[in-house]
Scaffold this active site. Sequence first.
Site, PDB file in Angstrom:
ATOM      1  N   SER A 100       0.440  -4.470   2.103  1.00  0.00           N
ATOM      2  CA  SER A 100       0.728  -5.271   3.304  1.00  0.00           C
ATOM      3  C   SER A 100       0.365  -6.714   2.995  1.00  0.00           C
ATOM      4  CB  SER A 100      -0.121  -4.777   4.476  1.00  0.00           C
ATOM      5  OG  SER A 100      -0.101  -5.727   5.527  1.00  0.00           O
ATOM      6  N   TYR A 140      -8.073  -1.072   7.727  1.00  0.00           N
ATOM      7  CA  TYR A 140      -6.684  -1.172   7.272  1.00  0.00           C
ATOM      8  C   TYR A 140      -6.555  -2.251   6.190  1.00  0.00           C
ATOM      9  CZ  TYR A 140      -1.584  -1.802   7.584  1.00  0.00           C
ATOM     10  OH  TYR A 140      -0.248  -1.915   7.296  1.00  0.00           O
TER      11      TYR A 140
END
Length: 282
Positions: free
Chosen positions: A167, A181
């Site tokens: 990401s 995350y």
Amino acid sequence: MVGRLAGKNAIITGAAGGIGLETAILFAKEGASVLLADISEPALEKALAKVKQLVPNAPRLETRKSEARRELIQEKPLRLIQKCDVSKESDVQAMIESLDAWGGLDVIFNNAGIMHARDDDAINTPEDIWDLTHNINVKGVWFGCKHAVLALRRNKKTRGSVINTASVVALVGAATPQLAYTASKGAVLALTRELAMVHAREGFRFNSLCPAPLNTPLLQDWLGDDQAKRQRREVHFPMGRFGEAVEQAHAVVFLASDEASFVNGSDFVVDGGMTKAYVTAE
Ligand code: NAD
């Protein structure tokens, strides 16, 4: 069938979700034989129906296998979907080994991932949420890579492509914290880079995909109708919008294909310029 991925056996994890499903559709269109994997079986059934509807002539492995192979195939019918919890090594191993009867794995897109609603900053992230996130987002990717390497070697492949979904939060800081995350995606970048170095001389390429925030359920369900939360993110996009899952899928097709034969160890960023922005246009 002619296509940029013709003749390749591919697995996509998280295939019932936003990026995974768009990628499955493009892989099938480009001639790959795709096994769609996800933790949710009902969602997989729906995803497969969509792939079949959009790509009615998706390649079936039977059409390009020898007689001997065909016999084997009758014993072990081709699975197009596979329920798999990527945080369980036995699930991942069985899924990847199931392709041996079909000539073995060529491409894996380790894409399954979660962003939990209770993920927060250093103070407020519960330990069980940290562990859950890392078990899926990091260990799941490791297991996919490990069994991909074993399968590529077992099937005497001289090339293979592994794409792992990271990401942009692995590259730039966000003041909207999801610590577990973010750390998990940093780990994906680092482990992918190392594997790219370790296996380069075997012909196995490893690249990370770094998507910016997208119009997929993972983010959009979480943002809901909260306009302030949405605006907090949208303002950082030079193009003034979130990305679409299919825009990631096109990048994955490239990385999976032999067109990317010299692309290895990259942090492949598909973000509309977001990580290059200082201020954006009004
Ligand atoms: P999504 O929620 O639409 O899809 C994720 C899929 O993974 C779902 O179908 C879910 O059932 C599956 N899954 C969850 N846990 C699993 C497990 N243990 N085993 C197997 N499958 C499991 O999300 P998406 O937006 O398509 O995200 C795909 C990947 O992209 C994720 O790794 C995510 O972190 C990453 N990503 C997404 C965005 C975004 O804005 N959507 C941005 C950057 C990175």
